[in-house]
Design a protein around this motif. Structure first.
Motif, PDB file in Angstrom:
ATOM      1  N   ILE A   9       0.865  -1.168   0.000  1.00  0.00           N
ATOM      2  CA  ILE A   9       0.000   0.000   0.000  1.00  0.00           C
ATOM      3  C   ILE A   9       0.904   1.220   0.000  1.00  0.00           C
ATOM      4  CG2 ILE A   9      -0.205  -0.007   2.543  1.00  0.00           C
ATOM      5  CD1 ILE A   9      -3.101   1.017   2.141  1.00  0.00           C
ATOM      6  N   SER A  10       0.635   2.169  -0.899  1.00  0.00           N
ATOM      7  CA  SER A  10       1.510   3.322  -1.038  1.00  0.00           C
ATOM      8  C   SER A  10       0.690   4.563  -1.380  1.00  0.00           C
ATOM      9  CB  SER A  10       2.557   3.067  -2.130  1.00  0.00           C
ATOM     10  OG  SER A  10       3.519   4.093  -2.171  1.00  0.00           O
ATOM     11  N   PHE A  11       1.065   5.696  -0.792  1.00  0.00           N
ATOM     12  CA  PHE A  11       0.351   6.959  -1.000  1.00  0.00           C
ATOM     13  C   PHE A  11       1.347   8.049  -1.378  1.00  0.00           C
ATOM     14  CE2 PHE A  11      -2.077   4.498   2.083  1.00  0.00           C
ATOM     15  CZ  PHE A  11      -3.335   4.479   1.486  1.00  0.00           C
ATOM     16  N   ASN A  12       0.873   9.047  -2.100  1.00  0.00           N
ATOM     17  CA  ASN A  12       1.762  10.110  -2.574  1.00  0.00           C
ATOM     18  C   ASN A  12       1.581  11.425  -1.839  1.00  0.00           C
ATOM     19  OD1 ASN A  12      -0.742  10.665  -3.716  1.00  0.00           O
ATOM     20  ND2 ASN A  12       0.078  11.281  -5.707  1.00  0.00           N
ATOM     21  N   SER A  13       1.113  11.373  -0.602  1.00  0.00           N
ATOM     22  CA  SER A  13       1.063  12.562   0.251  1.00  0.00           C
ATOM     23  C   SER A  13       0.904  12.157   1.706  1.00  0.00           C
ATOM     24  CB  SER A  13      -0.070  13.513  -0.154  1.00  0.00           C
ATOM     25  OG  SER A  13      -1.154  12.857  -0.727  1.00  0.00           O
ATOM     26  N   SER A  14       1.382  13.025   2.588  1.00  0.00           N
ATOM     27  CA  SER A  14       1.268  12.763   4.028  1.00  0.00           C
ATOM     28  C   SER A  14      -0.160  12.960   4.521  1.00  0.00           C
ATOM     29  CB  SER A  14       2.198  13.698   4.813  1.00  0.00           C
ATOM     30  OG  SER A  14       3.531  13.509   4.431  1.00  0.00           O
ATOM     31  N   GLY A  15      -0.845  13.926   3.929  1.00  0.00           N
ATOM     32  CA  GLY A  15      -2.206  14.203   4.348  1.00  0.00           C
ATOM     33  C   GLY A  15      -2.282  15.142   5.532  1.00  0.00           C
ATOM     34  N   LYS A  16      -3.481  15.580   5.795  1.00  0.00           N
ATOM     35  CA  LYS A  16      -3.732  16.530   6.880  1.00  0.00           C
ATOM     36  C   LYS A  16      -3.369  15.916   8.220  1.00  0.00           C
ATOM     37  CE  LYS A  16      -8.025  17.286   7.659  1.00  0.00           C
ATOM     38  NZ  LYS A  16      -9.410  17.728   7.391  1.00  0.00           N
ATOM     39  N   ASP A  17      -2.532  16.612   8.983  1.00  0.00           N
ATOM     40  CA  ASP A  17      -2.109  16.146  10.310  1.00  0.00           C
ATOM     41  C   ASP A  17      -1.503  14.743  10.262  1.00  0.00           C
ATOM     42  OD1 ASP A  17      -3.078  18.525  11.483  1.00  0.00           O
ATOM     43  OD2 ASP A  17      -5.096  17.691  11.605  1.00  0.00           O
ATOM     44  N   GLY A  18      -0.800  14.438   9.155  1.00  0.00           N
ATOM     45  CA  GLY A  18      -0.163  13.127   9.043  1.00  0.00           C
ATOM     46  C   GLY A  18      -1.145  11.986   8.950  1.00  0.00           C
ATOM     47  N   ALA A  19      -2.270  12.195   8.263  1.00  0.00           N
ATOM     48  CA  ALA A  19      -3.357  11.213   8.209  1.00  0.00           C
ATOM     49  C   ALA A  19      -2.924   9.872   7.635  1.00  0.00           C
ATOM     50  CB  ALA A  19      -4.522  11.775   7.391  1.00  0.00           C
ATOM     51  N   VAL A  20      -1.896   9.865   6.798  1.00  0.00           N
ATOM     52  CA  VAL A  20      -1.505   8.619   6.132  1.00  0.00           C
ATOM     53  C   VAL A  20      -0.942   7.599   7.131  1.00  0.00           C
ATOM     54  CG1 VAL A  20       0.888   9.238   5.559  1.00  0.00           C
ATOM     55  CG2 VAL A  20      -0.413   7.773   4.016  1.00  0.00           C
ATOM     56  N   GLY A  21      -0.371   8.063   8.249  1.00  0.00           N
ATOM     57  CA  GLY A  21       0.177   7.128   9.241  1.00  0.00           C
ATOM     58  C   GLY A  21      -0.894   6.248   9.870  1.00  0.00           C
TER      59      GLY A  21
END
Length: 606
Positions: free
Chosen positions: A312-324
């Protein structure tokens, strides 16, 4: 996936992502979500869109190493200096570094971040040049403490170059990418033009502008770009014990050794195997690796006995580090839905639980840390605290659940705790009735938390520093305010001569100490706000802070001492005497922090 991922990336302000699931040698599912390019509304295509999986790149480096082991060109337990054209000095205890130490992140290297990531091609260096520029200090005995190291992985990649006679990029093309048919994957930097056309843009948030292509100087540690479809081939090869169709990248016994040779340091939590992390859950054997650049964030998990893997891979961290939290939630939900199993059960009696909770409570610093450079002050500013709750559970306030609340841990066997509402474990090592280090299992393969004590102990020194800075700031702020008030009400200083000079110079000393430590802290925070600043371009700032800061903290202490000597002899000035003592203590703490955490010095290595 069709419900979970679109909702999560929309709510988290994440541009796009890719998910690939393989099972029994076949691709079960591969799907893109959101956008590879937000501005152009270009959707993610798992066959054509390249992502940067960050440190998952290391799995290719470790696979290359094991190929060389298989061919008799590398001995896992030999001193790596025999493969190098420069020397890695002995560390504490005198033990040499071996390839096994590099693969389990136990070589003992301190953290190195300078020139790690850049978006400027002119800053890109060869693996050899990056390694020889500065050898990080070894701060732990080899084989005794997991401390994640990009430098150590790059060393392994350089050894592959030297033992194979090929450049690292050529070696991967001929020995991994080529045999597996990974035609849209490369470690090369800058990325070849033919591949760059399919490269996903990287973002901080989906609503921000696209960022530049990140260049990794220690390239074997993280420079891979690949499509989801290509990564499926790599996962299948490892799940099939080295084979992909007719192609084979590892012998079966080599792959078995790679996946099943764990290093146990603290029992009860996941460990490093050879290059992979254990992430066992629900009674299943799972090996994995995560990866993060500034803009791309990824996880790869292989359920070894079930023949299943996913990326699984994403190309942005997102708001408040949402991807973590999204990645963690995906892993837990995937495992629980398709491979359910019991959590680790058990209990200790209430009295023992409270005793052990009291033993683990306190302040800790990460084993993945700078130790010999000015960045070591981050150990003081960013400790991890363990606190005891009323019900006998423990919490780590910096580590939270999906709801944002601190995770609570209940002891299930001596010095092993389990999440109250989850399955994650935490285990500790005890010496002389005191916990000296511990690790939650999601970092336990590659990083431990070590108790901080003694003269540099964060438990007393961090509050002492903050109190000192507050006292100095109050002194500096009050100085002009008092002058303005005296002028307004036409009142002179209540003393003159030598006392008046000491008063003024004491305040100047407070300003110097405050400016020195505050200047360092502010500069370091600025540098970490954008990794582009962690380069040699900031060397003049670092040198200026070293020179001026050293002068300032010791001048501040000297002036505070002189002020105290003058005030102490003056009659009827009790409050002034007390405050003069406070200034001496505050400037002394600042001077000690500057010395202990290498703010004093001239080195620009970090």
């Amino acid at each position: 996936l069709d419900g979970f991922i679109p909702y999560a990336i929309a709510k988290g302000d994440i541009a796009g992502g890719v998910v690939v699931v393989v099972k029994d040698g076949q691709v079960l599912l591969q799907k893109g979500f959101g956008y590879a390019d937000v501005e152009k509304k270009l959707p993610v295509d798992p066959e054509a869109t390249l992502f940067r999986p960050g440190s998952i790149s290391k799995l290719f480096t470790w696979t290359a190493v094991m190929q060389q082991v298989e061919r008799g060109k590398i001995d896992l337990d030999a001193d790596i200096n025999q493969y190098l054209d420069f020397t890695i000095p002995p560390g504490p205890g005198g033990e040499p570094v071996t390839m096994r130490h590099l693969m389990t992140h136990t070589a003992g290297f301190e953290e190195q971040v300078k020139e790690l990531i850049s978006e400027e091609p002119s800053r890109l260096r060869s693996i050899e040049a990056a390694l020889k520029d500065w050898v990080p200090e070894r701060i732990f005995r080899a084989g005794t403490m997991p401390a994640y190291s990009n430098y150590g992985t790059a060393l392994a990649g350089y050894i592959v170059e030297r033992t194979s006679g090929l450049s690292f990029d050529d070696y991967l093309d001929q020995n991994i990418f080529g045999p597996l048919g990974m035609t849209k994957s490369s470690f090369r930097q800058p990325l070849p033009e033919a591949l760059m056309a399919g490269m996903a843009q990287g973002y901080k948030n989906a609503t921000d502008k696209a960022q530049g292509y990140e260049l990794i100087n220690l390239s074997p540690a993280g420079s891979l770009a690949a499509t989801g479809a290509d990564m499926a081939r790599f996962m299948i090869a490892h799940l099939q014990k080295g084979a992909f169709g007719e192609a084979r990248i590892l012998a079966e016994d080599t792959a078995t050794k790679m996946h099943g040779t764990p290093l146990t340091i603290i029992p009860g939590v996941n460990r490093m195997v050879l290059g992979f992390y254990e992430t066992d859950t629900n009674g299943r054997r799972i090996v994995s690796h995560g990866g993060d650049t500034q803009y791309f964030h990824s996880d790869l998990h292989l359920f070894l006995d079930e023949g299943v893997g996913y990326l699984i891979s994403f190309n942005s961290s997102g708001k408040d580090g949402a991807v973590g939290p999204l990645r963690e939630a995906f892993y837990r939900n995937f495992a629980d839905r398709y491979f359910p199993g019991p959590a680790v059960e058990g209990a200790v009696d209430e009295e023992t639980a409270k005793q052990h909770a009291a033993q683990i409570a306190g302040s800790y610093i990460s084993s993945r840390r700078a130790e010999s450079s000015f960045l070591s002050i981050l150990n003081l500013l960013q400790p991890l605290k363990v606190v005891v709750n009323e019900d006998g559970t423990i919490s780590l306030p910096l580590l939270t659940d999906l709801n944002g609340e601190p995770t609570r841990w209940r002891e299930v066997e001596p010095y092993v705790w389990r999440e109250v509402n989850g399955k994650g474990r935490l285990a500790a090592e005890v010496k002389d009735g005191r916990v000296v280090r511990f690790a939650p299992e999601w970092i336990s393969p590659f990083m431990y938390m070590e108790r901080s004590s003694g003269a540099k102990g964060v438990g007393w020194l961090m509050p002492a520093l903050f109190a000192s800075l507050a006292a100095l700031a109050l002194t500096v702020i009050a100085w002009p305010i008092a002058a303005i008030l005296r002028r307004r009400y036409q009142r002179p200083l209540p003393f003159s001569g030598r006392e008046a000079k000491a008063y003024r110079w004491g305040r100047i000393g407070a300003l110097l100490s405050l400016a020195a430590v505050g200047g360092w802290i502010g500069t370091i925070l600025l540098m970490f706000s954008k990794l582009e600043l962690l380069t040699a371009g900031m060397d003049w700032v670092v040198l200026a802070l070293h020179v001026l800061g050293t002068i300032a903290v010791f001048a501040g202490l000297a002036l505070a001492l002189w002020n105290l000597s003058v005030v102490w002899k003056a009659p009827k000035r009790r409050l002034a005497k007390i405050w003069a003592v406070v200034l001496v203590l505050a400037t002394a703490v600042c001077a000690w922090v500057a010395v202990a955490y290498h703010l004093v010095g001239l080195s620009t290595n970090y």
